[in-house]
Design a protein around this motif. Structure first.
Motif, PDB file in Angstrom:
ATOM      1  N   ALA A  82       0.864  -1.189   0.000  1.00  0.00           N
ATOM      2  CA  ALA A  82       0.000   0.000   0.000  1.00  0.00           C
ATOM      3  C   ALA A  82       0.898   1.235   0.000  1.00  0.00           C
ATOM      4  N   THR A  83       0.515   2.248  -0.762  1.00  0.00           N
ATOM      5  CA  THR A  83       1.342   3.459  -0.850  1.00  0.00           C
ATOM      6  C   THR A  83       0.742   4.616  -0.065  1.00  0.00           C
ATOM      7  N   MET A  84      -0.558   4.611   0.098  1.00  0.00           N
ATOM      8  CA  MET A  84      -1.150   5.674   0.914  1.00  0.00           C
ATOM      9  C   MET A  84      -2.519   5.302   1.447  1.00  0.00           C
ATOM     10  N   ILE A  85      -2.885   5.983   2.499  1.00  0.00           N
ATOM     11  CA  ILE A  85      -4.198   5.791   3.120  1.00  0.00           C
ATOM     12  C   ILE A  85      -4.949   7.109   2.958  1.00  0.00           C
ATOM     13  N   TRP A  86      -6.205   7.010   2.580  1.00  0.00           N
ATOM     14  CA  TRP A  86      -6.998   8.225   2.355  1.00  0.00           C
ATOM     15  C   TRP A  86      -8.340   8.112   3.045  1.00  0.00           C
ATOM     16  N   ALA A  87      -8.963   9.280   3.218  1.00  0.00           N
ATOM     17  CA  ALA A  87     -10.367   9.338   3.624  1.00  0.00           C
ATOM     18  C   ALA A  87     -11.166   9.636   2.359  1.00  0.00           C
ATOM     19  N   GLY A  88     -12.299   8.994   2.230  1.00  0.00           N
ATOM     20  CA  GLY A  88     -13.119   9.147   1.034  1.00  0.00           C
ATOM     21  C   GLY A  88     -14.040  10.357   1.114  1.00  0.00           C
ATOM     22  N   VAL A  89     -14.610  10.694  -0.010  1.00  0.00           N
ATOM     23  CA  VAL A  89     -15.524  11.823  -0.121  1.00  0.00           C
ATOM     24  C   VAL A  89     -16.820  11.284  -0.731  1.00  0.00           C
ATOM     25  N   GLU A  90     -17.934  11.561  -0.075  1.00  0.00           N
ATOM     26  CA  GLU A  90     -19.216  11.097  -0.638  1.00  0.00           C
ATOM     27  C   GLU A  90     -19.509  11.827  -1.932  1.00  0.00           C
ATOM     28  N   LYS A  91     -20.240  11.153  -2.779  1.00  0.00           N
ATOM     29  CA  LYS A  91     -20.585  11.721  -4.075  1.00  0.00           C
ATOM     30  C   LYS A  91     -21.182  13.117  -3.880  1.00  0.00           C
ATOM     31  N   SER A  92     -20.607  14.083  -4.603  1.00  0.00           N
ATOM     32  CA  SER A  92     -21.051  15.473  -4.459  1.00  0.00           C
ATOM     33  C   SER A  92     -21.074  16.105  -5.840  1.00  0.00           C
ATOM     34  N   PRO A  93     -22.272  16.315  -6.403  1.00  0.00           N
ATOM     35  CA  PRO A  93     -22.341  16.909  -7.742  1.00  0.00           C
ATOM     36  C   PRO A  93     -21.663  18.278  -7.788  1.00  0.00           C
ATOM     37  N   GLY A  94     -21.775  19.051  -6.703  1.00  0.00           N
ATOM     38  CA  GLY A  94     -21.144  20.378  -6.669  1.00  0.00           C
ATOM     39  C   GLY A  94     -19.624  20.276  -6.775  1.00  0.00           C
ATOM     40  N   LEU A  95     -19.072  19.291  -6.090  1.00  0.00           N
ATOM     41  CA  LEU A  95     -17.621  19.086  -6.129  1.00  0.00           C
ATOM     42  C   LEU A  95     -17.183  18.664  -7.530  1.00  0.00           C
ATOM     43  N   SER A  96     -17.909  17.728  -8.130  1.00  0.00           N
ATOM     44  CA  SER A  96     -17.553  17.265  -9.484  1.00  0.00           C
ATOM     45  C   SER A  96     -17.646  18.413 -10.479  1.00  0.00           C
ATOM     46  N   HIS A  97     -18.660  19.235 -10.294  1.00  0.00           N
ATOM     47  CA  HIS A  97     -18.848  20.373 -11.187  1.00  0.00           C
ATOM     48  C   HIS A  97     -17.665  21.341 -11.075  1.00  0.00           C
ATOM     49  N   LEU A  98     -17.289  21.651  -9.838  1.00  0.00           N
ATOM     50  CA  LEU A  98     -16.162  22.577  -9.640  1.00  0.00           C
ATOM     51  C   LEU A  98     -14.888  21.993 -10.252  1.00  0.00           C
ATOM     52  N   GLN A  99     -14.653  20.718  -9.998  1.00  0.00           N
ATOM     53  CA  GLN A  99     -13.429  20.098 -10.512  1.00  0.00           C
ATOM     54  C   GLN A  99     -13.399  20.143 -12.032  1.00  0.00           C
ATOM     55  N   SER A 100     -14.539  19.893 -12.670  1.00  0.00           N
ATOM     56  CA  SER A 100     -14.502  19.881 -14.140  1.00  0.00           C
ATOM     57  C   SER A 100     -14.372  21.295 -14.699  1.00  0.00           C
ATOM     58  N   LYS A 101     -14.912  22.283 -14.006  1.00  0.00           N
ATOM     59  CA  LYS A 101     -14.704  23.675 -14.433  1.00  0.00           C
ATOM     60  C   LYS A 101     -13.229  24.058 -14.343  1.00  0.00           C
ATOM     61  N   ILE A 102     -12.593  23.653 -13.267  1.00  0.00           N
ATOM     62  CA  ILE A 102     -11.168  23.965 -13.090  1.00  0.00           C
ATOM     63  C   ILE A 102     -10.349  23.256 -14.168  1.00  0.00           C
ATOM     64  N   GLU A 103     -10.666  21.985 -14.367  1.00  0.00           N
ATOM     65  CA  GLU A 103      -9.947  21.216 -15.386  1.00  0.00           C
ATOM     66  C   GLU A 103     -10.085  21.877 -16.755  1.00  0.00           C
ATOM     67  N   SER A 104     -11.300  22.246 -17.131  1.00  0.00           N
ATOM     68  CA  SER A 104     -11.445  22.811 -18.481  1.00  0.00           C
ATOM     69  C   SER A 104     -10.800  24.187 -18.578  1.00  0.00           C
ATOM     70  N   ALA A 105     -10.827  24.967 -17.505  1.00  0.00           N
ATOM     71  CA  ALA A 105     -10.153  26.280 -17.553  1.00  0.00           C
ATOM     72  C   ALA A 105      -8.650  26.102 -17.773  1.00  0.00           C
TER      73      ALA A 105
END
Ligand code: ATP
Ligand code: MG
Length: 180
Positions: A82-105
């Motif tokens: 194992a290389t890392m341990i993480w905490a997960g994030v529940e599905k969040s349409p707002g988060l996905s939207h922000l991430q894709s806006k940042i990616e496309s910018a």
């Protein structure tokens, strides 16, 4: 050349709660609780002129505030290594939207697209040679981990200075999410 990434800093109470998870796995480096964050886009090393263009492009991102809830823990790497341990994030349409806006910018600016699918997470620990049974036990022990949702109203461009004692993150620009 600054090394940049875009992330959501976590509220103090959330960082404190995440900090309580630390420990119990040999061979790990737990992330200091004040540094815990949710990465939206790793940019990497860019020269000065690019940094200004990136700041301006991020300033043009429009998205509304949203809620996220952290839930679950997991690891990356193989079961044996194992290389890392993480905490997960529940599905969040707002988060996905922000991430894709940042990616496309950023892609519009000319950055290489992030080839990998966005897997929101909060890195808790980086591992080297941790016994897989201990990693599995950590994950099983925290199977039901969940924090109450919290509201995200900003995101931040950070610079990261890699040093022997661990990366030093500096918030460079904070961007507000507007609207309700
Ligand atoms: P170190 O690399 O010394 O362990 P760090 O990973 O905390 O320190 P950076 O490598 O500058 O510091 O990473 C900043 C943030 O970007 C972290 O959240 C890291 O997980 C993430 N990150 C780094 N490299 C990548 C990458 N290639 N792809 C996606 N995210 C990355
Ligand atoms: Mg790194």
């Amino acid at each position: 050349m600054p090394r940049l990434f875009v992330a959501i800093p976590l509220p103090e109470d959330v960082r404190e709660r995440l900090g309580l998870l630390a420990g119990g796995v040999p061979g790990e480096r737990w992330v200091d609780s004040e540094k815990l964050h949710l990465t939206l886009r790793f940019v990497g090393e860019v020269d000065g002129g690019w940094a200004e263009d990136i700041m301006a492009a991020l300033g043009g991102v429009t998205a509304k505030p949203f809620e996220v809830a952290l839930a679950g823990v997991g690891h990356w790497g193989t079961r044996e290594r194992a290389t890392m341990i993480w905490a997960g994030v529940e599905k969040s349409p707002g988060l996905s939207h922000l991430q894709s806006k940042i990616e496309s910018a950023l892609v519009r600016l000319g950055l290489e697209p992030e080839g990998r699918k966005f897997s929101p997470h909060v890195t808790l620990a980086r591992l080297s040679g941790s016994p897989c049974a201990r990693v599995a036990k950590f994950i099983a022990d925290h199977n039901l981990f969940r924090l109450p949702p919290f509201r995200i109203e900003t995101f931040t461009l950070f610079s990261s200075f890699l040093s022997r004692g661990g990366a030093i993150y500096t918030p460079e620009v904070e961007y507000a999410l507007l609207g309700s």
